[in-house]
Design a protein around this motif. Sequence first.
Motif, PDB file in Angstrom:
ATOM      1  N   ASP A 156      -5.893  -4.117 -25.117  1.00  0.00           N
ATOM      2  CA  ASP A 156      -5.515  -4.111 -23.707  1.00  0.00           C
ATOM      3  C   ASP A 156      -4.108  -4.660 -23.490  1.00  0.00           C
ATOM      4  OD1 ASP A 156      -7.983  -3.088 -23.204  1.00  0.00           O
ATOM      5  OD2 ASP A 156      -8.892  -5.040 -22.753  1.00  0.00           O
ATOM      6  N   LYS A 157      -3.742  -5.681 -24.261  1.00  0.00           N
ATOM      7  CA  LYS A 157      -2.431  -6.306 -24.135  1.00  0.00           C
ATOM      8  C   LYS A 157      -1.587  -5.937 -25.358  1.00  0.00           C
ATOM      9  CE  LYS A 157      -4.101 -10.237 -21.443  1.00  0.00           C
ATOM     10  NZ  LYS A 157      -4.186 -11.720 -21.371  1.00  0.00           N
ATOM     11  N   ALA A 158      -0.385  -5.408 -25.082  1.00  0.00           N
ATOM     12  CA  ALA A 158       0.511  -5.022 -26.175  1.00  0.00           C
ATOM     13  C   ALA A 158       1.313  -6.233 -26.631  1.00  0.00           C
ATOM     14  CB  ALA A 158       1.456  -3.914 -25.712  1.00  0.00           C
ATOM     15  N   SER A 159       1.622  -6.256 -27.919  1.00  0.00           N
ATOM     16  CA  SER A 159       2.418  -7.338 -28.472  1.00  0.00           C
ATOM     17  C   SER A 159       3.898  -7.100 -28.198  1.00  0.00           C
ATOM     18  CB  SER A 159       2.161  -7.454 -29.977  1.00  0.00           C
ATOM     19  OG  SER A 159       2.560  -6.271 -30.630  1.00  0.00           O
ATOM     20  N   SER A 160       4.715  -8.106 -28.499  1.00  0.00           N
ATOM     21  CA  SER A 160       6.152  -7.983 -28.276  1.00  0.00           C
ATOM     22  C   SER A 160       6.759  -6.913 -29.170  1.00  0.00           C
ATOM     23  CB  SER A 160       6.826  -9.326 -28.535  1.00  0.00           C
ATOM     24  OG  SER A 160       6.590  -9.756 -29.870  1.00  0.00           O
ATOM     25  N   THR A 161       6.240  -6.794 -30.404  1.00  0.00           N
ATOM     26  CA  THR A 161       6.747  -5.760 -31.322  1.00  0.00           C
ATOM     27  C   THR A 161       6.453  -4.365 -30.790  1.00  0.00           C
ATOM     28  OG1 THR A 161       6.344  -7.282 -33.156  1.00  0.00           O
ATOM     29  CG2 THR A 161       6.721  -4.975 -33.703  1.00  0.00           C
ATOM     30  N   GLN A 162       5.245  -4.167 -30.261  1.00  0.00           N
ATOM     31  CA  GLN A 162       4.890  -2.861 -29.720  1.00  0.00           C
ATOM     32  C   GLN A 162       5.711  -2.525 -28.481  1.00  0.00           C
ATOM     33  OE1 GLN A 162       0.680  -3.362 -29.167  1.00  0.00           O
ATOM     34  NE2 GLN A 162       0.176  -2.452 -31.133  1.00  0.00           N
ATOM     35  N   LEU A 163       5.968  -3.528 -27.627  1.00  0.00           N
ATOM     36  CA  LEU A 163       6.783  -3.277 -26.446  1.00  0.00           C
ATOM     37  C   LEU A 163       8.231  -2.952 -26.820  1.00  0.00           C
ATOM     38  CD1 LEU A 163       5.471  -6.098 -24.072  1.00  0.00           C
ATOM     39  CD2 LEU A 163       4.982  -3.652 -23.947  1.00  0.00           C
ATOM     40  N   ALA A 164       8.768  -3.662 -27.821  1.00  0.00           N
ATOM     41  CA  ALA A 164      10.128  -3.357 -28.266  1.00  0.00           C
ATOM     42  C   ALA A 164      10.213  -1.964 -28.855  1.00  0.00           C
ATOM     43  CB  ALA A 164      10.571  -4.404 -29.286  1.00  0.00           C
ATOM     44  N   THR A 165       9.179  -1.579 -29.606  1.00  0.00           N
ATOM     45  CA  THR A 165       9.160  -0.228 -30.178  1.00  0.00           C
ATOM     46  C   THR A 165       9.069   0.824 -29.087  1.00  0.00           C
ATOM     47  OG1 THR A 165       8.026  -1.122 -32.118  1.00  0.00           O
ATOM     48  CG2 THR A 165       7.995   1.256 -31.848  1.00  0.00           C
ATOM     49  N   ALA A 166       8.229   0.581 -28.073  1.00  0.00           N
ATOM     50  CA  ALA A 166       8.105   1.539 -26.976  1.00  0.00           C
ATOM     51  C   ALA A 166       9.420   1.680 -26.217  1.00  0.00           C
ATOM     52  CB  ALA A 166       6.987   1.090 -26.027  1.00  0.00           C
ATOM     53  N   THR A 167      10.131   0.568 -26.029  1.00  0.00           N
ATOM     54  CA  THR A 167      11.436   0.622 -25.347  1.00  0.00           C
ATOM     55  C   THR A 167      12.440   1.425 -26.151  1.00  0.00           C
ATOM     56  OG1 THR A 167      10.959  -1.567 -24.453  1.00  0.00           O
ATOM     57  CG2 THR A 167      13.225  -0.799 -24.303  1.00  0.00           C
ATOM     58  N   SER A 168      12.465   1.206 -27.459  1.00  0.00           N
ATOM     59  CA  SER A 168      13.406   1.945 -28.306  1.00  0.00           C
ATOM     60  C   SER A 168      13.087   3.432 -28.329  1.00  0.00           C
ATOM     61  CB  SER A 168      13.371   1.377 -29.731  1.00  0.00           C
ATOM     62  OG  SER A 168      13.709   0.014 -29.739  1.00  0.00           O
ATOM     63  N   VAL A 169      11.799   3.764 -28.343  1.00  0.00           N
ATOM     64  CA  VAL A 169      11.408   5.178 -28.338  1.00  0.00           C
ATOM     65  C   VAL A 169      11.807   5.836 -27.023  1.00  0.00           C
ATOM     66  CG1 VAL A 169       9.423   6.739 -28.351  1.00  0.00           C
ATOM     67  CG2 VAL A 169       9.551   4.894 -30.005  1.00  0.00           C
ATOM     68  N   ALA A 170      11.622   5.116 -25.905  1.00  0.00           N
ATOM     69  CA  ALA A 170      12.000   5.676 -24.609  1.00  0.00           C
ATOM     70  C   ALA A 170      13.513   5.889 -24.509  1.00  0.00           C
ATOM     71  CB  ALA A 170      11.525   4.743 -23.496  1.00  0.00           C
ATOM     72  N   LYS A 171      14.279   4.973 -25.069  1.00  0.00           N
ATOM     73  CA  LYS A 171      15.730   5.141 -25.040  1.00  0.00           C
ATOM     74  C   LYS A 171      16.186   6.287 -25.929  1.00  0.00           C
ATOM     75  CE  LYS A 171      17.284   0.554 -23.755  1.00  0.00           C
ATOM     76  NZ  LYS A 171      18.122  -0.606 -24.148  1.00  0.00           N
ATOM     77  N   ALA A 172      15.501   6.484 -27.057  1.00  0.00           N
ATOM     78  CA  ALA A 172      15.891   7.532 -27.999  1.00  0.00           C
ATOM     79  C   ALA A 172      15.371   8.899 -27.590  1.00  0.00           C
ATOM     80  CB  ALA A 172      15.396   7.191 -29.394  1.00  0.00           C
ATOM     81  N   SER A 173      14.718   8.998 -26.432  1.00  0.00           N
ATOM     82  CA  SER A 173      14.157  10.276 -25.994  1.00  0.00           C
ATOM     83  C   SER A 173      15.154  11.126 -25.204  1.00  0.00           C
ATOM     84  CB  SER A 173      12.911  10.035 -25.133  1.00  0.00           C
ATOM     85  OG  SER A 173      11.926   9.338 -25.867  1.00  0.00           O
ATOM     86  N   THR A 174      16.397  10.691 -25.101  1.00  0.00           N
ATOM     87  CA  THR A 174      17.411  11.469 -24.394  1.00  0.00           C
ATOM     88  C   THR A 174      18.031  12.513 -25.319  1.00  0.00           C
ATOM     89  OG1 THR A 174      19.084   9.822 -24.946  1.00  0.00           O
ATOM     90  CG2 THR A 174      17.906   9.535 -22.872  1.00  0.00           C
ATOM     91  N   ALA A 175      18.897  13.349 -24.741  1.00  0.00           N
ATOM     92  CA  ALA A 175      19.536  14.405 -25.539  1.00  0.00           C
ATOM     93  C   ALA A 175      20.493  13.825 -26.573  1.00  0.00           C
ATOM     94  CB  ALA A 175      20.283  15.369 -24.616  1.00  0.00           C
ATOM     95  N   SER A 176      21.083  12.671 -26.244  1.00  0.00           N
ATOM     96  CA  SER A 176      22.027  12.032 -27.180  1.00  0.00           C
ATOM     97  C   SER A 176      21.344  11.041 -28.098  1.00  0.00           C
ATOM     98  CB  SER A 176      23.117  11.312 -26.402  1.00  0.00           C
ATOM     99  OG  SER A 176      22.544  10.314 -25.568  1.00  0.00           O
ATOM    100  N   LEU A 177      20.001  11.033 -28.108  1.00  0.00           N
ATOM    101  CA  LEU A 177      19.199  10.135 -28.951  1.00  0.00           C
ATOM    102  C   LEU A 177      19.520   8.672 -28.661  1.00  0.00           C
ATOM    103  CD1 LEU A 177      19.337  12.011 -32.381  1.00  0.00           C
ATOM    104  CD2 LEU A 177      17.603  12.141 -30.607  1.00  0.00           C
ATOM    105  N   GLY A 178      19.782   8.366 -27.379  1.00  0.00           N
ATOM    106  CA  GLY A 178      19.996   6.989 -26.981  1.00  0.00           C
ATOM    107  C   GLY A 178      21.359   6.423 -27.322  1.00  0.00           C
ATOM    108  N   LYS A 179      22.333   7.296 -27.608  1.00  0.00           N
ATOM    109  CA  LYS A 179      23.646   6.813 -28.020  1.00  0.00           C
ATOM    110  C   LYS A 179      24.389   6.163 -26.861  1.00  0.00           C
ATOM    111  CE  LYS A 179      27.849   8.372 -30.339  1.00  0.00           C
ATOM    112  NZ  LYS A 179      28.565   9.546 -30.922  1.00  0.00           N
ATOM    113  N   PHE A 180      24.226   6.683 -25.656  1.00  0.00           N
ATOM    114  CA  PHE A 180      24.959   6.187 -24.497  1.00  0.00           C
ATOM    115  C   PHE A 180      24.078   5.343 -23.579  1.00  0.00           C
ATOM    116  CE2 PHE A 180      26.777  10.306 -25.753  1.00  0.00           C
ATOM    117  CZ  PHE A 180      28.055   9.890 -26.086  1.00  0.00           C
TER     118      PHE A 180
END
Length: 352
Positions: free
Chosen positions: A210-234
């Motif tokens: 039910d509760k995500a750990s800090s590692t899982q939240l950081a991974t989810a944030t990085s995945v969301a940022k890398a989901s753009t056309a520039s793969l999160g470069k900008f």
Amino acid sequence: MDLVNEILEREQQKADKYKPITVEKHLDVEFDIGTLVAFDTNDLDSKLIKSEKDRDSYLESLTRDNTQLLLNKIWELSTERIDEAIVVRLPQPTTVIPRAKPVPKPKPLTKWQEFAKAKGITKTKKSKLEWDEQLQKWVPLYGFKKAAAEKEKNWLIPVPQNLDPMTDMYEKKASEKSEKVAKNELQRLKNIARARKVKIPRVGLPITSDKASSTQLATATSVAKASTASLGKFQDKLPKEKDARGKGVHELIPGKERKRKLPVPTPAAEKEHNLSIIDRILKKRPKIDMEKAVSKHIHEEQVQRSEEKQSMKPMKGKPKGKGNATNFSAKKPKGGRGQRNPNKKNPGRKRR
């Protein structure tokens, strides 16, 4: 006498059913004991082959004789007893038998098998039963009997204090089990895709609790940022944001490479590497930059002159001369030029 003759006739009939183990051939039969193959080069009887009545019996007798010769060759080898059975070690085969399909390749190892092989973990055989202290009986590790034992043991499940009192613990336990089964199935499919070198799409971040750990939240944030056309470069980073770490991050985030660790060197290779570094240091001569040395020398002279100007005292009275020229008084040196003579009262002026 009639009884004796009857017994002898019966034994003779039994003996006639079994043929002797000795077989005679005009030409020698070639054998490959490794593949249990016999090559009979003798000519066939054309009359018996063409006749419809005797053809089958002739082929059966020919097959029996060649099989008997092959068995005789096998029992000429050295024998040994294993688990109350007499066995024979066959030699290496000499005949190459063609295959309809290529030889199957060895099955690729999974991630866990590769890890166990690298760490030297050996699989130990476990017993199929374990003793249950609560039920006081032997319970299998898997199967319908295991499920029945769990149902009998967990007839009452207490609700933890941090959960809702109306929570159905049986339903929650069943959902956790289904999630584990789905996770294992996903890992199995990933192993198959990795063995076949097939790129699979990202599946996001599975969160089982039910509760995500800090590692899982950081991974989810990085995945969301890398989901753009520039793969999160900008994409801008948040203050004090750290890069995602952990298992599976490089699979989820495209373009992120794993840092490869160098293999541990052997003592001989490490010694050779250190000696080569020492040789390079000792053989290297210091390089002199002439321009830098000249500029440093000029800078030192300029600093020295500025210090001398600041140490000189200005002359009393109005300075003579035109414009803004300034005259400074200085005592004449005693011994040589540039040195001050303390015994002389009225030193002369020095113009510059």
